[in-house]
Design an enzyme around this catalytic site. Sequence first.
Site, PDB file in Angstrom:
ATOM      1  N   ASP A  95       0.868  -1.181   0.000  1.00 51.38           N
ATOM      2  CA  ASP A  95       0.000   0.000   0.000  1.00 51.38           C
ATOM      3  C   ASP A  95       0.903   1.229   0.000  1.00 51.38           C
ATOM      4  O   ASP A  95       2.120   1.117   0.097  1.00 51.38           O
ATOM      5  CB  ASP A  95      -0.965  -0.037   1.188  1.00 51.38           C
ATOM      6  CG  ASP A  95      -0.231   0.068   2.508  1.00 51.38           C
ATOM      7  OD1 ASP A  95       0.980   0.316   2.511  1.00 51.38           O
ATOM      8  OD2 ASP A  95      -0.891  -0.105   3.542  1.00 51.38           O
ATOM      9  N   ASP A 289      -7.989  -7.006   0.278  1.00 51.00           N
ATOM     10  CA  ASP A 289      -7.019  -7.286   1.339  1.00 51.00           C
ATOM     11  C   ASP A 289      -7.670  -6.863   2.642  1.00 51.00           C
ATOM     12  O   ASP A 289      -8.475  -5.933   2.647  1.00 51.00           O
ATOM     13  CB  ASP A 289      -5.738  -6.469   1.130  1.00 51.00           C
ATOM     14  CG  ASP A 289      -5.943  -5.022   1.530  1.00 51.00           C
ATOM     15  OD1 ASP A 289      -5.666  -4.685   2.688  1.00 51.00           O
ATOM     16  OD2 ASP A 289      -6.444  -4.237   0.688  1.00 51.00           O
ATOM     17  N   CYS A 331     -13.521 -28.561   7.209  1.00 49.05           N
ATOM     18  CA  CYS A 331     -12.279 -27.885   6.791  1.00 49.05           C
ATOM     19  C   CYS A 331     -11.124 -28.883   6.794  1.00 49.05           C
ATOM     20  O   CYS A 331     -10.993 -29.692   7.711  1.00 49.05           O
ATOM     21  CB  CYS A 331     -11.979 -26.738   7.744  1.00 49.05           C
ATOM     22  SG  CYS A 331     -10.449 -25.853   7.365  1.00 49.05           S
ATOM     23  N   CYS A 333      -7.855 -27.955   6.779  1.00 43.19           N
ATOM     24  CA  CYS A 333      -6.591 -27.286   7.133  1.00 43.19           C
ATOM     25  C   CYS A 333      -5.880 -28.070   8.225  1.00 43.19           C
ATOM     26  O   CYS A 333      -6.465 -28.921   8.896  1.00 43.19           O
ATOM     27  CB  CYS A 333      -6.831 -25.840   7.555  1.00 43.19           C
ATOM     28  SG  CYS A 333      -7.311 -25.608   9.276  1.00 43.19           S
ATOM     29  N   CYS A 336      -7.661 -28.026  11.677  1.00 44.28           N
ATOM     30  CA  CYS A 336      -8.862 -28.851  11.801  1.00 44.28           C
ATOM     31  C   CYS A 336      -8.539 -30.344  11.682  1.00 44.28           C
ATOM     32  O   CYS A 336      -9.218 -31.171  12.271  1.00 44.28           O
ATOM     33  CB  CYS A 336      -9.896 -28.435  10.758  1.00 44.28           C
ATOM     34  SG  CYS A 336     -10.518 -26.766  11.060  1.00 44.28           S
ATOM     35  N   HIS A 362      -6.247 -21.535  10.211  1.00 37.72           N
ATOM     36  CA  HIS A 362      -7.620 -21.920   9.872  1.00 37.72           C
ATOM     37  C   HIS A 362      -8.371 -20.776   9.185  1.00 37.72           C
ATOM     38  O   HIS A 362      -9.034 -20.988   8.163  1.00 37.72           O
ATOM     39  CB  HIS A 362      -8.409 -22.391  11.097  1.00 37.72           C
ATOM     40  CG  HIS A 362      -9.862 -22.485  10.784  1.00 37.72           C
ATOM     41  ND1 HIS A 362     -10.402 -23.567  10.105  1.00 37.72           N
ATOM     42  CD2 HIS A 362     -10.875 -21.590  10.933  1.00 37.72           C
ATOM     43  CE1 HIS A 362     -11.678 -23.337   9.876  1.00 37.72           C
ATOM     44  NE2 HIS A 362     -11.989 -22.154  10.365  1.00 37.72           N
TER      45      HIS A 362
END
Length: 394
Positions: A95, A289, A331, A333, A336, A362
């Site tokens: 940015d 973002d 999930c 991931c 999880c 997660h």
Amino acid sequence: MPQPLRFQVLAHDPSSSARVGRVETPHGAFATPAFVPVATRAAVRALAASDLRTLDAEVVLCNTYHLFLRPGAETIAALGGLHGFMGWAAPIITDSGGYQVFSLGAGQEADELKGRRRGPAQPSLVRITEEGVEFRSPLDGARHFFTPEQAIAVQHQLGADILLAFDECTAYHHDYAYTRASVQRTHRWAERCLAYHRASPHAERQALFGIVQGGVHRDLREQSAAFIGGLPFDGLAIGGSLGRTKQEWFQVVEWVIPQLPAERPRHLLGVGDVDDLVEGIARGVDWFDCALPTRLARHGTLLGPWPAERWRLHLTRGEFARDASPVDPTCDCLTCREHTRAYLHYLLRSGEATGWRLATIHNLAFLLRLMRAARECIVAGRFAAWRAAVLGVG
Ligand SMILES: [Zn+2]
């Protein structure tokens, strides 16, 4: 001159303005719509670059302002630019520092831009002139002066693939007259950023995006979109106060996007709730973002497919102390697959850094999977049904 960025639209959704695209940069490509994790100080807090690769994150956003103050742009440039410094070879966005210059200055601006309730008025640490902005470092009180040209020069040193023009980020409380004068100044700064950038050899490898401002005023937003969209930026971002309610910001995006050239990518700055992402995609936003999902994780709020609970699970609540189920059974991931709600509850309540890491993994996995699903559904012509299902209105 070689192009620093190529953007191709691959599919359109017939029921909305949603689209699927592909962005190519000198550090690789990413698919859109995308959620861009925020690596404020050259790191997504609690994660290493290798964690982001495991999550299949394709692009991150770093904050110029923080990196300018510490460790300094020269230091990062000497260490291979942001890519080398943080060990991330994929695309990076920086940015312009404008948002932080204004939002970290004390006073009403800061409270409003950060969504805090307004406290007693404090003098601002920020002074704006036509030439640029003077501000004090919150680290050591040192005075700095940022001009549009310097904001671009610092981003050249940081070496990201996509840079943002320096703008004034106006808050909701500003009246029409102030916002109009501010937008006009942001437009003059946009021209200065572009002139400085295009005169530099960096323009061959780094893309520059303009930022549309205008607060919640339709005519100012439309004028700003037409003006910024008419300049030869590589892409466009929508910034500033989007209003106090979701309806207000949906409206702002609906005013702006039709004014922007369709062939260039569109970045909506600082928005990242689940419904924001879905509704933004439907209105034609290509990427977002936001630091919110990773900040929520560190505060024990995990995201999942629960529209009735605003997609949030407050894992620090006592009811999870002996809950042996994963955060989200759907999930895949690491968090999880390998851990229980009870373990995360305990880690987060104990302030263990591992808790922040697992929760952050997660939340990012959930949002990155949401974006993949959006892309697949747009391509397959199922976006309308998917949108209703995610939002819980189907
Ligand atoms: Zn998970």
